[in-house]
Design an enzyme around this catalytic site. Structure first.
Site, PDB file in Angstrom:
ATOM      1  N   ASP A 165       0.833  -1.209   0.000  1.00  0.00           N
ATOM      2  CA  ASP A 165       0.000   0.000   0.000  1.00  0.00           C
ATOM      3  C   ASP A 165       0.866   1.257   0.000  1.00  0.00           C
ATOM      4  O   ASP A 165       0.600   2.223  -0.725  1.00  0.00           O
ATOM      5  CB  ASP A 165      -0.933  -0.018   1.221  1.00  0.00           C
ATOM      6  N   LYS A 211      -8.692   8.790 -11.421  1.00  0.00           N
ATOM      7  CA  LYS A 211      -8.380   7.393 -11.095  1.00  0.00           C
ATOM      8  C   LYS A 211      -6.983   7.004 -11.563  1.00  0.00           C
ATOM      9  O   LYS A 211      -6.648   7.162 -12.724  1.00  0.00           O
ATOM     10  CB  LYS A 211      -9.392   6.449 -11.752  1.00  0.00           C
TER      11      LYS A 211
END
Ligand SMILES: CCCCCCCCCCCC(=O)SCCNC(=O)CCNC(=O)[C@H](O)C(C)(C)COP(=O)(O)OP(=O)(O)OC[C@H]1O[C@@H](n2cnc3c(N)ncnc32)[C@H](O)[C@@H]1OP(=O)(O)O
Length: 241
Positions: A165, A211
């Site tokens: 992450d 995005k």
């Protein structure tokens, strides 16, 4: 040249007793501005950071294995022609934000970047990131310590998710500006031995307006073992409307 410039600047600052006596608290202010000339912004910030006592945690320490050191040296070498850039790592997220570094606000003092939450060297996340701008690729050298245990002797899946992450998130951040992880999908392929060194290799595949689509692989140094693969979607800016 850059190094000589810095040494010269420090020597001048140290030798300039008059200005130090006149304004002891402005060593960061007026005198440093004079030395801006001829010094690149990045090296200037690095030089400045020592006065703000920002410790860079992505530098070698005694807990790093030979494998970690060798890989780190290899990437540093690839930074020389500008193909790769070393990303410094501080223990608070806010210190990574230009203009906010070294901020002493009370609330911020209490916070820590999750991956830098353990004080002892080598017990948790030892890592260093390098960014390749032309490939929009962030590689993280990761050595999981003994406190990241999941199955006996191996890294916890959550710790693997955290380093993925962070690597994917940093990649999105550098490429698209402020971004938040909206989605992260991980396939665990083979367990990561504690104390081993792996490469977390992420890249931006596509950007569609806000995005940011990313993919990531975690592999052994020799590339032979695939430990995990992931896809992620980060959403750039807009979240702080
Ligand atoms: C350099 C060293 C620094 C080092 C600094 C250290 C870096 C550390 C990095 C750590 C990274 C993290 O842990 S981040 C923390 C974990 N993440 C979070 O907490 C995020 C929580 N979620 C949110 O805040 C929100 O859901 C957002 C911001 C992600 C999205 O909300 P929003 O901005 O309102 O967007 P929204 O309108 O809902 O959606 C916009 C479009 O995206 C799509 N979309 C939204 N969410 C998703 C989703 N989960 N999966 C798929 N698609 C989604 C929608 O369908 C829509 O598509 P369309 O209809 O337009 O087509």
């Amino acid at each position: 040249g850059m190094r000589r410039g810095l040494v010269g600047a420090q020597a001048r600052l140290a030798g300039d007793k008059k200005s130090r006596m006149r304004a002891p608290c402005t060593a960061l202010g007026a005198p440093s501005l004079i030395f801006l000339h001829g010094i690149s912004t990045i090296s200037f910030q690095t030089w400045l950071s020592q006065f703000k006592q920002l410790k860079d945690y992505a530098l070698p320490n005694s807990s790093w294995s030979q494998g970690m050191m060798d890989l780190y040296s290899k990437f540093l070498e690839m930074c020389k022609d500008g193909t790769w850039k070393r990303i410094p790592s501080y223990n608070r997220t806010v210190d990574h934000i230009p203009g906010k570094a070294g901020s002493n606000e009370k609330e911020q003092k209490k916070t820590r970047l999750f991956l830098r939450s353990m004080d002892a060297e080598g017990v948790g996340f030892e890592y260093a990131m390098f960014f390749n701008p032309s490939e929009k690729r962030m590689v993280c050298l990761f050595q999981p310590g003994p406190y990241l245990e999941g199955p006996p002797g191996f890294a916890h899946g959550g710790s693997t998710a955290a380093i993925i992450d962070s690597t994917v998130g940093s990649c999105a951040l550098v490429v698209a500006g402020r971004a938040m992880t909206a989605n992260l999908s991980i396939n665990y392929r083979s367990p990561i031995p504690l104390g081993s060194v792996v490469l977390v290799d992420s890249k931006v595949d596509q950007v569609e307006e806000r995005k940011v689509f990313l993919s990531c692989e975690v592999r052994s140094i020799d590339g032979q073992t695939l430990h995990a693969e992931a896809t992620g979607k980060d959403l750039a800016a807009g979240f702080h409307r």
